[in-house]
Every structure is written in structure tokens, then in C-alpha cells.
Design a protein around this motif. Structure first.
Motif, PDB file in Angstrom:
ATOM      1  N   ALA A 273       0.828  -1.211   0.000  1.00  0.00           N
ATOM      2  CA  ALA A 273       0.000   0.000   0.000  1.00  0.00           C
ATOM      3  C   ALA A 273       0.863   1.261   0.000  1.00  0.00           C
ATOM      4  CB  ALA A 273      -0.938  -0.012   1.203  1.00  0.00           C
ATOM      5  N   LEU A 274       1.929   1.264   0.800  1.00  0.00           N
ATOM      6  CA  LEU A 274       2.827   2.424   0.837  1.00  0.00           C
ATOM      7  C   LEU A 274       3.550   2.596  -0.498  1.00  0.00           C
ATOM      8  CD1 LEU A 274       4.397   2.099   4.416  1.00  0.00           C
ATOM      9  CD2 LEU A 274       2.826   3.864   3.629  1.00  0.00           C
ATOM     10  N   PHE A 275       3.983   1.468  -1.077  1.00  0.00           N
ATOM     11  CA  PHE A 275       4.687   1.530  -2.353  1.00  0.00           C
ATOM     12  C   PHE A 275       3.787   2.136  -3.434  1.00  0.00           C
ATOM     13  CE2 PHE A 275       5.905  -0.320  -6.449  1.00  0.00           C
ATOM     14  CZ  PHE A 275       7.253   0.030  -6.495  1.00  0.00           C
ATOM     15  N   GLU A 276       2.541   1.719  -3.498  1.00  0.00           N
ATOM     16  CA  GLU A 276       1.610   2.256  -4.488  1.00  0.00           C
ATOM     17  C   GLU A 276       1.350   3.741  -4.253  1.00  0.00           C
ATOM     18  OE1 GLU A 276      -1.860  -0.165  -4.294  1.00  0.00           O
ATOM     19  OE2 GLU A 276      -0.853  -1.975  -5.007  1.00  0.00           O
ATOM     20  N   ALA A 277       1.261   4.143  -2.981  1.00  0.00           N
ATOM     21  CA  ALA A 277       1.033   5.560  -2.670  1.00  0.00           C
ATOM     22  C   ALA A 277       2.229   6.404  -3.096  1.00  0.00           C
ATOM     23  CB  ALA A 277       0.762   5.730  -1.176  1.00  0.00           C
ATOM     24  N   PHE A 278       3.460   5.921  -2.832  1.00  0.00           N
ATOM     25  CA  PHE A 278       4.659   6.638  -3.263  1.00  0.00           C
ATOM     26  C   PHE A 278       4.677   6.761  -4.791  1.00  0.00           C
ATOM     27  CE2 PHE A 278       6.716   5.932   0.916  1.00  0.00           C
ATOM     28  CZ  PHE A 278       7.347   7.155   1.054  1.00  0.00           C
ATOM     29  N   THR A 279       4.327   5.686  -5.485  1.00  0.00           N
ATOM     30  CA  THR A 279       4.360   5.681  -6.944  1.00  0.00           C
ATOM     31  C   THR A 279       3.402   6.720  -7.526  1.00  0.00           C
ATOM     32  OG1 THR A 279       4.876   3.313  -6.905  1.00  0.00           O
ATOM     33  CG2 THR A 279       4.103   4.234  -8.985  1.00  0.00           C
ATOM     34  N   LYS A 280       2.214   6.869  -6.922  1.00  0.00           N
ATOM     35  CA  LYS A 280       1.209   7.801  -7.441  1.00  0.00           C
ATOM     36  C   LYS A 280       1.482   9.242  -7.011  1.00  0.00           C
ATOM     37  CE  LYS A 280      -2.577   4.406  -7.539  1.00  0.00           C
ATOM     38  NZ  LYS A 280      -3.878   4.023  -6.945  1.00  0.00           N
ATOM     39  N   LEU A 281       1.815   9.424  -5.730  1.00  0.00           N
ATOM     40  CA  LEU A 281       1.878  10.783  -5.170  1.00  0.00           C
ATOM     41  C   LEU A 281       3.279  11.376  -5.132  1.00  0.00           C
ATOM     42  CD1 LEU A 281      -0.619  10.276  -2.205  1.00  0.00           C
ATOM     43  CD2 LEU A 281      -1.094  11.141  -4.495  1.00  0.00           C
ATOM     44  N   ALA A 282       4.311  10.552  -5.204  1.00  0.00           N
ATOM     45  CA  ALA A 282       5.686  11.063  -5.178  1.00  0.00           C
ATOM     46  C   ALA A 282       6.502  10.364  -6.268  1.00  0.00           C
ATOM     47  CB  ALA A 282       6.307  10.838  -3.798  1.00  0.00           C
ATOM     48  N   PRO A 283       6.128  10.556  -7.530  1.00  0.00           N
ATOM     49  CA  PRO A 283       6.779   9.809  -8.617  1.00  0.00           C
ATOM     50  C   PRO A 283       8.240  10.165  -8.820  1.00  0.00           C
ATOM     51  CG  PRO A 283       5.329  11.510  -9.499  1.00  0.00           C
ATOM     52  CD  PRO A 283       5.089  11.462  -8.028  1.00  0.00           C
ATOM     53  N   ALA A 284       8.698  11.303  -8.269  1.00  0.00           N
ATOM     54  CA  ALA A 284      10.093  11.696  -8.463  1.00  0.00           C
ATOM     55  C   ALA A 284      11.053  10.865  -7.613  1.00  0.00           C
ATOM     56  CB  ALA A 284      10.265  13.183  -8.130  1.00  0.00           C
ATOM     57  N   LEU A 285      10.544  10.185  -6.598  1.00  0.00           N
ATOM     58  CA  LEU A 285      11.406   9.395  -5.718  1.00  0.00           C
ATOM     59  C   LEU A 285      11.652   8.009  -6.300  1.00  0.00           C
ATOM     60  CD1 LEU A 285       9.974  10.201  -2.175  1.00  0.00           C
ATOM     61  CD2 LEU A 285      11.976  11.172  -3.263  1.00  0.00           C
ATOM     62  N   CYS A 286      12.847   7.513  -6.056  1.00  0.00           N
ATOM     63  CA  CYS A 286      13.180   6.137  -6.436  1.00  0.00           C
ATOM     64  C   CYS A 286      12.876   5.242  -5.237  1.00  0.00           C
ATOM     65  CB  CYS A 286      14.655   6.050  -6.827  1.00  0.00           C
ATOM     66  SG  CYS A 286      15.172   4.410  -7.330  1.00  0.00           S
ATOM     67  N   VAL A 287      11.867   4.397  -5.361  1.00  0.00           N
ATOM     68  CA  VAL A 287      11.364   3.628  -4.221  1.00  0.00           C
ATOM     69  C   VAL A 287      11.484   2.134  -4.511  1.00  0.00           C
ATOM     70  CG1 VAL A 287       9.400   3.240  -2.683  1.00  0.00           C
ATOM     71  CG2 VAL A 287       9.726   5.474  -3.747  1.00  0.00           C
ATOM     72  N   GLY A 288      11.980   1.374  -3.530  1.00  0.00           N
ATOM     73  CA  GLY A 288      12.040  -0.083  -3.623  1.00  0.00           C
ATOM     74  C   GLY A 288      11.300  -0.697  -2.458  1.00  0.00           C
ATOM     75  N   ARG A 289      10.994  -1.973  -2.543  1.00  0.00           N
ATOM     76  CA  ARG A 289      10.297  -2.664  -1.453  1.00  0.00           C
ATOM     77  C   ARG A 289      10.807  -4.105  -1.383  1.00  0.00           C
ATOM     78  NH1 ARG A 289       4.356  -3.710  -4.302  1.00  0.00           N
ATOM     79  NH2 ARG A 289       5.171  -4.019  -6.393  1.00  0.00           N
ATOM     80  N   ASN A 290      10.553  -4.769  -0.299  1.00  0.00           N
ATOM     81  CA  ASN A 290      11.060  -6.130  -0.158  1.00  0.00           C
ATOM     82  C   ASN A 290      10.011  -7.175  -0.508  1.00  0.00           C
ATOM     83  OD1 ASN A 290       9.349  -6.002   2.007  1.00  0.00           O
ATOM     84  ND2 ASN A 290      10.863  -6.561   3.552  1.00  0.00           N
ATOM     85  N   VAL A 291       9.098  -6.807  -1.404  1.00  0.00           N
ATOM     86  CA  VAL A 291       8.140  -7.761  -1.950  1.00  0.00           C
ATOM     87  C   VAL A 291       7.929  -7.373  -3.405  1.00  0.00           C
ATOM     88  CG1 VAL A 291       6.195  -6.363  -1.157  1.00  0.00           C
ATOM     89  CG2 VAL A 291       5.801  -8.726  -1.784  1.00  0.00           C
ATOM     90  N   GLY A 292       7.849  -8.319  -4.311  1.00  0.00           N
ATOM     91  CA  GLY A 292       7.756  -7.992  -5.730  1.00  0.00           C
ATOM     92  C   GLY A 292       9.130  -7.693  -6.277  1.00  0.00           C
ATOM     93  N   ASP A 293       9.597  -6.440  -6.149  1.00  0.00           N
ATOM     94  CA  ASP A 293      10.966  -6.107  -6.516  1.00  0.00           C
ATOM     95  C   ASP A 293      11.809  -6.175  -5.247  1.00  0.00           C
ATOM     96  OD1 ASP A 293       9.530  -4.038  -5.448  1.00  0.00           O
ATOM     97  OD2 ASP A 293      10.650  -2.470  -6.481  1.00  0.00           O
TER      98      ASP A 293
END
Length: 744
Positions: A15-35
Motif C-alpha cells: 500500500a505504501l509503495f503504491e502511494a509513493f508511486t502515485k503521489l511522489a513519482p520523483a522518488l526512487c522507491v524499492g520494497r522487499n516484496v515484488g521487486d
């Protein structure tokens, strides 16, 4: 940013990853599930977001990732899933590693619920929470390079060393330093000597309290702590066995003995190399920080006031709040003396400060000393701010006209902040956001106390109007403070208006307006606040929906003999009408007819027209700045006609073209900073006898930067206008340089 969690927290992570992707697209975000975020990625991230769910800290892989992030000096942020583990302290206690436990307990915390994910994200991205750069100097990197990099235990031990004097138990007194059974390692001993030399630049062999306090503040900031003068005094006293006063001096032997005790507490005698790394780190950071542009001046903030008993109490209360919530801001009061430099006048101290805060009191600009402090600070490029007390204030515009002309020029465009002792943490954080600091590679902006940023910041003006104001006198003062905050002369007025709207302030204002409609003093300041708030079309729309316009017209009818109220109400109608929805409501309720009748009734009443023009009426031929068609782009223009009937101006723009009947709230006096939005030039010069090329950027806030020195402020600039006309001369003053540059 990397987001990590135990297997049970994968849903929150996604949920946090999806929120970062939509609302803060300029940030490079990784997560420990999926990627899947591998250890190498965690090592190279600036921020690690740890999702805390039930029994998460018993997960070995999660603990390993946190350790790796700490070893790489990453910033740890904890997102606490409220439904999974209601008691966060209970979860933290499940971590067996005491160093990790201490690090997580200090980390900024954010409460998570699925319904408010965007709010969680906004909290994470708030200024000061996210780390966005890595400014370790080469020497610091070298100091931390032993054993493959900084140990994650070092930060914990840095904090431990800061905490040694806090208990006040005086264990140092019980240690016999004359028994040299085992000497300190040579590198630690050398580092302690180097640290003493930083306290004693004149090499007298002794240091006093002023020198100790100055450097101890820097040491605390370098170690990531929050400065506390009482703890600093306690450490100084502990060095001065058996607890002498602050007037006593400290010799090198006494200083060495104290740090010998600290090093022993850190395990230096047990072969632990963290103590050696700690002292190398401190010496290097302090050396570089003392060279920073922020420390070219003595203080970050100078609090100016009129020296009355009430203002001194106000100033003391503000300083106490700053010390509690933004302790790393170096603050000085106008009536205090600088320790060790008692001969300095308040004017000299004001000139040696990056920012000057004026406490708004009645007739405060009539006091000569106060005006001298303001002019001295402004001459040195300080940021000027005004603080309005929600419990005791006056009208800012009326006080401004009492000031001498040169002070009025300084006050033409200032930031206005509020203060309420019951909500002082939010007031101090807003003040900190508005302060000016020269930022370079060796220093950063001071950060507020971590306890303050753990929770959502409250709006003091909204809270005061909601919780207090049960008496008409109290309501009148609070509403006048609100009018000051959103005044047309406030640089941060637009920010305050948006926050007031966001936090439901307009609903409470509407309620108070109806409650005190029959009381002329309260109704008058309500009209003034509405007029200033209506400079924002979003606020105008909301007030039209709430019915504030009808209440405003009721006030005009109920108090037809109060000239000042009528003037503010007419200005409010004009400002509200800039929004098409609000204009429709005004027209339906007969607002324009009421305004014209009022203007005709008070045609020859000066006080009416002062309020009607918002205390800033300008004359034909005056050069001004115009908010072009209300779209936020300020353009230089000249007034060609003053429409006294409707309070508007005809203007001709410097870039060509003209506008008729421009509303007064879209026009303001021209400030020197408006002469240049941003100017970039490349020039060649010979600072050291060698031809050098550099690029200079002049900003509208009076600061300048050099390409060779990065984005931080490298000095100041100002414009001198020739009396006989001709080209303007721009004078540049570079920090740390003896020469200045003049450009046409």
C-alpha cells in the motif's frame, strides 16, 4: 527510499509503495516484496521505512536489513500499523539487541491505517523527515573507514556519550584519574587534544563558559542531538570538580580528565574501537562545521521588542518555547547580554544574526532602540519576521504607519507568524520553516525536536478560536491576530490562508462571526479577517458556501455608524467578488448596493477609507508589483489612475500593456528584492592572481550563490538606485571575502 517489513507486513508495504508511486513519482522507491530489496540496495538507500507489525522485530532478515542501513548511516523511519500492534512500546521491547532497540526508539514514528495512507505519506515527506543527500566530508569518511565502514553501534554510543552528563549523579567525581594503570590509546588521546584546541582557538590553555557553550552546541548538532543549555552547564560543572560556578575556567588537564572518563564509559579500555572512531568523527565534523557560512554570524535568531515589562515577558516565553521545541536555533533576546561579550550593544548583536523576529506590541515601532535593531539587521541581509500573540496583539498595519519611513520600507514585505503558549510547538515549527539559513556542505538547517515531528502539527489560530474566545474581548484579540497573519503585507499570507482553510478554520470563524455579530469591536475585526482571507479564491468559495457573506452584510446593516467596520466590510465584498461563485452570492444578497451606500455615507470620513484601502493606499505614478490577473505571477507596473470609488487601480505594465480596475489586494508596493527575480551571469576575475571563471546566481530573497560552491548561499546582494536616474548598481558581498563586486 526502501520499504521493508516482516512477511506479515507485506500488505502495508504494498500500500505504501503504491502511494509513493502515485503521489511522489520523483522518488526512487524499492520494497522487499515484488521487486525484492537486497542487502546491497539497503546499503545504498538514504531512507529505510520499517513497517512495524506484530512480532516484526523477531524476524531475523528484517533486523539484518536495519543493521545494514544503520552501518551505512541511513535514515530510519518507523511506520506503525495500529491495527496489528496497538502498543508500539511493547513491540519495540521484543527487540533483544539493545543498540537496535535504542535506534528504533529514536526514529521518527508514523501511525498507519489503511483509510489514511495519503496522510501517512505526507507525514513521511514532511521537511526534515526524509534524508535526501550525503554530505560526509572526505576526512569523516576516512575516520569512519576502519573495519570496513562505520559500525552501526557508533551512533548509539555517540548518543550514549551525550547522555553521560544528563543523570547529574557525578560519577566522574568518583573516578581517580591520577592512577595511571592503563593509558588511553594514542589516537584517542590525540583526538582529545585536537578537540580542546577547537574550544581554545587562541591557545591560552584554558577555556571559559562562553567558549565551551559555543562549541558544545556544535558538537551536539554534529552527533545528531538536540542542544540543551542546562545539560551543557552540567557537563561544564562536572569538569570543574568539585562543581565550581560558570565563572571558573577549565584547564586542559581538567578537560582531558573528563573525556578520559567518557572514553572509558564507551569501552576504550576494553579494546572497543568505537571510542576512537567517535572522537575522530567529532573533531572532523566540528572543524568543518565551524567553517560553515551559518556560523559566520553569532546567532540564528534575534528577538526584538520595545523593552517594556510585558514585551520582556513575551520574549522570555518565546525563547523558552524555542529552546524546548527547536533547541538547535541559536537565539538571543534584545535585552540580554552576550556571555563573554557584554560590551556588545543590541544593535551590534542584531546585525550579527541571520534572522530578526519583531514582537508586535502597541507603539513598538516608536521605540528608538527597537527601530535601530531592525535597521541594523536589515542592512546586513537578515530575514525580518513579525510575531503576533493570539492572546494580546494590535493591528499590524496601524503600527507600521507609526514607524519611521526607513523602518516602514523594511516592513513592506515581511513574514507574520502566530504565538500561543498552549500550542507553542506548532508555532516554533512554523517559525523555523520561515527562518533563513545559509546552507552549504558543512552545515544544514536546524531541525525541530523529534518529539514535535512525531505527530501532526496543529494550527494554533484554529485551535485558539475553537477552544477559547468565550469572551468578546478575547475573541477580538484573536481575530485581529488572524487578520495580521493573512494581511496583504505578509509574505507567508498565502500559506497561512491555505492552512487555515485546510484545518477547518473558516467554519469556526463563521461560527464566531455569528456569535459576536452584535458586538461592534468583534464584528469589526471579523470583517477585517474575512477581507484578508478573501484574497484567496478557495477561501472565498468556502465562505460563500458557509453563508459568511450574509453575516458580513448583516454586520453592515447592524453597525451602520462604525466607519472602520464599514470600510473593512466593503473591502471584504470587493475581495470576495473576485471569485465567480462568491460574486454571484454577493449580487443576490444586494452586497454591491450596500457597499456603494456605505461609501457614499462615509465619503468624507478618513478612517473609513483607511480601512477600505487596507491601510495601503497608493498614489498615481507609484511603481508597484501586480499579481497578473490573480494567477500568482507578480509583474512590475506603474499606477496610472486611482479609482477611489471602487478601491481599484489602473496600471501600465513594465513589459507593455495595461489593466483597468485591478483590485487592491492584487497590488502591493515594490520591494528592492522585486527588482530582480533571478539573474545569472558568468564573469572572469582574478581572486588570487589567477584568471578564474565562475557563475553567479542572484535570488529574489537577497541571497546569491556561486556555481563553484554549490547551491548554498555564498553571500548577499542589494541594489542602489542612482538619484539622477540611469542604470542601477548591484553590489555583491561574498561571505568570507574582503572585496566586493559592483555590476551595472
Amino acid at each position: 527510499v526502501c520499504i521493508t517489513s516482516s512477511p506479515e507486513g507485506m500488505g502495508v508495504t504494498s500500500a505504501l509503495f503504491e502511494a509513493f508511486t502515485k503521489l511522489a513519482p520523483a522518488l526512487c522507491v524499492g520494497r522487499n516484496v515484488g521487486d525484492k530489496v537486497q542487502n546491497a540496495d539497503v546499503r545504498h538507500t538514504f531512507n529505510l521505512i520499517v513497517v512495524l507489525t506484530k512480532d516484526a522485530l523477531t524476524c531475523a532478515s528484517l533486523l539484518e536489513e536495519i543493521k545494514i542501513a544503520l552501518e551505512s548511516e541511513g535514515n530510519i523511519l518507523v511506520v506503525h500499523d495500529l491495527r496489528s500492534c496497538p502498543d508500539i512500546d511493547e513491540e519495540l521491547n521484543k527487540c533483544d539487541d539493545k543498540v537496535l532497540h535504542a535506534s528504533l526508539k529514536r526514529a521518527a514514528r508514523f501511525t498507519y491505517m489503511a483509510e489514511v495512507v495519503p496522510s501517512v505519506l505526507m507525514g513521511l515527506l514532511a521537511p526534515g523527515n526524509m534524508k535526501t543527500d550525503d554530505n560526509k566530508s572526505p576526512r569523516t569518511k576516512t575516520a569512519l573507514s576502519s573495519v570496513g565502514g562505520k559500525s552501526f553501534r557508533l551512533e548509539y554510543k555517540n548518543r550514549f556519550s551525550l547522555g553521560v552528563p544528563e543523570d547529574g549523579s557525578g560519577q566522574v567525581y568518583n573516578t581517580k584519574f591520577n592512577e595511571k594503570k592503563k593509558d588511553l590509546p594514542g589516537d584517542i588521546d590525540s583526538a582529545i587534544k585536537a578537540l580542546f584546541e577547537l574550544y581554545d582557538p587562541e591557545k591560552k590553555g584554558i577555556i571559559g563558559w562562553p567558549q565551551f557553550a559555543e562549541v558544545d552546541r556544535i558538537v551536539t548538532e554534529c552527533l545528531g542531538g538536540q542542544y540543551n543549555e542546562m545539560i551543557s552547564r552540567r557537563a561544564y560543572s562536572m569538569m570543574n570538580y568539585p562543581g565550581l560556578t560558570l565563572e571558573a575556567n577549565i584547564s586542559f588537564t581538567t578537560f582531558h580528565n573528563y573525556h578520559l572518563f567518557v572514553a572509558k564509559q564507551m569501552g576504550a579500555m576494553d579494546g572497543d574501537r568505537d571510542a576512537s572512531m567517535h572522537y575522530k568523527y567529532v573533531v572532523d565534523k566540528v572543524k568543518n562545521t565551524k567553517k560553515a557560512k551559518r556560523y559566520n554570524k553569532m546567532f540564528d535568531l534575534f528577538i526584538a521588542h520595545d523593552r517594556t515589562k510585558a514585551s520582556k515577558q513575551f520574549a522570555a516565553s518565546v525563547k523558552k518555547s524555542i529552546s524546548a521545541h527547536t533547541p538547535n536555533v541559536r537565539c538571543m533576546l534584545a535585552h540580554d547580554k552576550v556571555p563573554g561579550k557584554e560590551t556588545m550593544t543590541s544593535t551590534q548583536v542584531a546585525a550579527s544574526s541571520h534572522n530578526l523576529l519583531i514582537l508586535l506590541m502597541e507603539d513598538c515601532f516608536k521605540v528608538k532602540e527597537n527601530c535601530e535593531d531592525i535597521l541594523a539587521a536589515a542592512a546586513q541581509g537578515a530575514e525580518i519576521l513579525v510575531m503576533s500573540n493570539l492572546e494580546c496583539t494590535v493591528m499590524l498595519e496601524q503600527e507600521k504607519v507609526k514607524a519611521p519611513p526607513d523602518v516602514q520600507a523594511v516592513l513592506s514585505r515581511i513574514s507574520v507568524v502566530e504565538y500561543w503558549k498552549d500550542c507553542d510547538s506548532s508555532c516554533c515549527c512554523k517559525l523555523l520553516d520561515l527562518l533563513q539559513f545559509p546552507v552549504d556542505a558543512n552545515s544544514k538547517r536546524p531541525q525541530p525536536n523529534r518529539e514535535v515531528v512525531f505527530r501532526k502539527r496543529e494550527n494554533p489560530a484554529v485551535m485558539f478560536l475553537f477552544q477559547r474566545c468565550e469572551e468578546d474581548t478575547e475573541a477580538a484579540v484573536a481575530l485581529q491576530a488572524l487578520a495580521n497573519l493573512v494581511s496583504p503585507m505578509s509574505k507567508c499570507g498565502e500559506l497561512t490562508r491555505s492552512e487555515f482553510l485546510r484545518d477547518g478554520g473558516l467554519d469556526i470563524l463563521h461560527e464566531r462571526f455569528n456569535q459576536y455579530l452584535s458586538a461592534p469591536p468583534v464584528a469589526e475585526v471579523c470583517c477585517r479577517a474575512v477581507a484578508n482571507l478573501a484574497q484567496s479564491t478557495e477561501c472565498s468559495q468556502r465562505m460563500a458556501e458557509l453563508g459568511t457573506i450574509k453575516t458580513l452584510l448583516d454586520a453592515i446593516q447592524s453597525h451602520s455608524d462604525v466607519a472602520t467596520l464599514q470600510g473593512d466590510a466593503c473591502r471584504a465584498i470587493v475581495n470576495l467578488a473576485q471569485d465567480k461563485d462568491a460574486k454571484k452570492v454577493v449580487n443576490e444578497l444586494g452586497g454591491f448596493q450596500a457597499m456603494l451606500q456605505s461609501q457614499k455615507r462615509f465619503e468624507f470620513e478618513p478612517t473609513f477609507w483607511e480601512m477600505r484601502w487596507g491601510m495601503k493606499q497608493m498614489e498615481e505614478g507609484e511603481t508597484v508589483m501586480v499579481n497578473y490577473h490573480g494567477k500568482g505571477q507578480w509583474c512590475s507596473a506603474k499606477i496610472t489612475r486611482v479609482n477611489r470609488g471602487n478601491g481599484a487601480y489602473d496600471v501600465s505594465y513594465a513589459h507593455g500593456g495595461m489593466d483597468r480596475k485591478v483590485p487592491a489586494h492584487l497590488v502591493r508596493p515594490k520591494d528592492k528584492a522585486d527588482m530582480m527575480e533571478e539573474f545569472v551571469a558568468v564573469w572572469q576575475w582574478k581572486p588570487n592572481g589567477k584568471l578564474t571563471e565562475d557563475e553567479i546566481t542572484l535570488k529574489s530573497d537577497g541571497m546569491l550563490s556561486l556555481k563553484s560552491q554549490g547551491l548554498g548561499a555564498a553571500g548577499t546582494w542589494n541594489v542602489s538606485e542612482p538619484k539622477g536616474g540611469g542604470r542601477n548598481i548591484v553590489k555583491l558581498a561574498l561571505s568570507g571575502e574582503t572585496s566586493s563586486i559592483e555590476m551595472e
